[in-house]
Structures are given as C-alpha cells and as structure tokens.
Write an enzyme that holds these catalytic residues in place. Structure first.
Site, short mmCIF file in Angstrom:
data_model
loop_
_atom_site.label_atom_id
_atom_site.label_comp_id
_atom_site.label_asym_id
_atom_site.label_seq_id
_atom_site.Cartn_x
_atom_site.Cartn_y
_atom_site.Cartn_z
CG MET A 1 -37.79 -17.59 1.43
SD MET A 1 -36.69 -16.23 0.93
CE MET A 1 -37.71 -14.79 1.25
CB VAL B 1 -45.66 -6.72 9.29
CG1 VAL B 1 -45.21 -8.10 9.73
CG2 VAL B 1 -46.07 -6.71 7.82
NE ARG C 1 -48.13 -18.15 2.06
CZ ARG C 1 -49.24 -17.94 1.37
NH1 ARG C 1 -50.13 -18.92 1.24
NH2 ARG C 1 -49.47 -16.76 0.83
CE1 TYR D 1 -40.82 -8.27 -3.22
CE2 TYR D 1 -39.08 -8.30 -4.88
CZ TYR D 1 -39.62 -8.77 -3.71
OH TYR D 1 -38.96 -9.75 -2.99
#
Length: 264
Positions: free
Chosen positions: A19, A62, A17, A153
């Site tokens: 990008m 990941v 979903r 982030y």
C-alpha cells in the site's frame, strides 16, 4: 492526473512496497514530491530511482525516535517543509491471546502504535509550527471490530483509530488535519501472502458486500483525497475502504444475500 498534490511535500512510511508503494506512486503522479520512508533500503531506493525527481528515499525505523528526528531534519533541509504524512508502516501477527509472546506484543505495538505516535509527534509538530498540514493514519477494518486470532493486530489498530481522534483535537486548531483510513483485505504481501491471482485471491470475501479483496491503489486513493485540499474541512474522521466489510457480513440463510452465496 489532476495535480491534487502539486508542489506538496509528502512522507509515506512503509513506502517501499504494498500500500505504501501504491501511495507513493499515486502521490507522485498527482504532483507531490514524495519521501519514501522505510527500513527496506533496496526496494525504497529502487522506487525512488524509478520515480526520478518526484521522490527520494530516507531510511526510517518508525519505532525509533532518533530515526524520526533525522527524517524531519533531512526533509526540511531538502524541501523546506512537510505538507503531508501517511503513517502507513505496519506489521501483523496472528495467534490467540494466550499464545502471544512479549516479543510479538512489543514488535506490533512498537511499529503500529509507537511508530504512528512518533510520526505525529515529530512530523505533526513540524506542521503545527508552520500552521498547516495533513496526516493520514492507516488503521484497519480490524480497528473497528474484533476478530479471533488477530487480537494483537486489532488492538493496535484500535489504538491508531483513537490516537487519530485525539491528535485531531490537538492539531486541528493549529491548522493540521488528522484522519484515519481503515482498509479491509488488500492485495499486498501482507493481505495476500500466497500471491493468489484471479478469482482465487477473492476466496473468503464472499460475505463482504463487494465480495472481493481490495487493491492497494484503492487505499492510496483514499489517502490522496484526505491529504488534498478537497478534504479541507475533514478532520478526525475515519474512512473505511473495505468493500463494505465494516457494514456487516451476509448471512446466506436470510433474504437479500447474493444468489451465489449458498453455504458458510
């Protein structure tokens, strides 16, 4: 389309979903065989089914090395090689530094940084073994600046930026190009969680040169370029796809600001 990735095998992490999905669709339209790598199985399988022979889904966490090893084994067994990797999977967390929890830190760095590093290790290693390939690491405009309440982030995306430079040094002489893309705000579930539409989705971007949020297809186009042969002499570069955000903010009280920018 022009077939910029014709007959190339590409992996897109977080490809189910946002990008990632936009990147999968664009790569497939440009002739690639795309592996949708994600933990979102239902969305990923549905996208692969829609794209037919141009795509396959493989579950990938990941942050887990075994998951990466399995991905490389499956893709090389199915396709024989890997030509391109877009390390797109990421999460965001908001909050002041003093309020961050260890769990938040571990999750964001585990996905954003460890995930990228493992992709470089295993997919990049497979590419180096055959002497060719292209890797795009998705960083952020926040990997080029600081911002309050996004320290976690932002620092993870700075790490991706730095990791890209080091990987370019290690992999470049082995025929593998590594570059980073730095999106600004993007109209996805992460960048527009309220699903605002029309002018409403651009609120807050008045001080950015292009004065609007980006669309996921615009970020995907940058990854396409860097994975294509058009970027054959680009390695270790960072491409800001942010509407000019990294260039600076408008100050309404100085000349040359947009006329409609009246107060901040």
């Amino acid at each position: 389309m022009t077939g910029k990735l014709k007959n190339k095998i590409a992996i897109v992490t977080g490809g189910a979903r946002g990008m990632g999905e936009a990147t999968v669709r664009l790569f497939a339209s440009e002739g690639a065989q795309v592996v949708i790598a994600d933990v979102l199985e239902s969305e990923g399988k549905a996208l692969a089914a829609e794209l037919g022979n141009a795509a396959m889904f493989q579950r990938l966490d990941v942050s887990d090395e075994g998951s990466w090893q399995a991905l490389v084994e499956v893709v090389t067994a199915h396709h024989g090689r890997i030509d391109a990797l877009v390390n797109n999977a990421a999460v965001v967390a908001f909050g002041p530094i003093t309020a961050l929890t260890v769990e938040q830190i571990d999750r964001v760095f585990g996905i954003n940084v460890k995930g990228t590093m493992l992709g470089l290790k295993h997919v990049g290693g497979a590419m180096c073994a055959v002497g060719r390939g292209a890797i795009v690491n998705i960083s952020s405009v926040d990997g080029m600046r600081g911002v309050n309440s996004l320290s976690l982030y932002s620092s993870s995306k700075w790490a991706v930026r730095g990791l890209t430079k080091s990987a370019a040094m290690e992999f470049g002489h082995q025929g593998v190009r590594v570059n980073s893309v730095h999106p600004g705000g993007v109209n996805t579930a992460m960048g527009n969680p309220q699903s605002l539409e029309g002018d409403a989705k651009n609120a807050g971007y008045e001080r950015v040169p292009l004065q609007r949020i980006g669309e996921p297809e615009e970020i995907a186009a940058a990854s396409l370029f860097l994975c294509s042969d058009d970027a054959s002499y680009i390695c270790g570069a960072e491409l800001a796809v942010d509407g000019g955000w990294a260039a600076g903010y408008y100050h309404h009280y100085l000349p040359a600001a947009p006329a409609a920018l009246t107060s901040f």
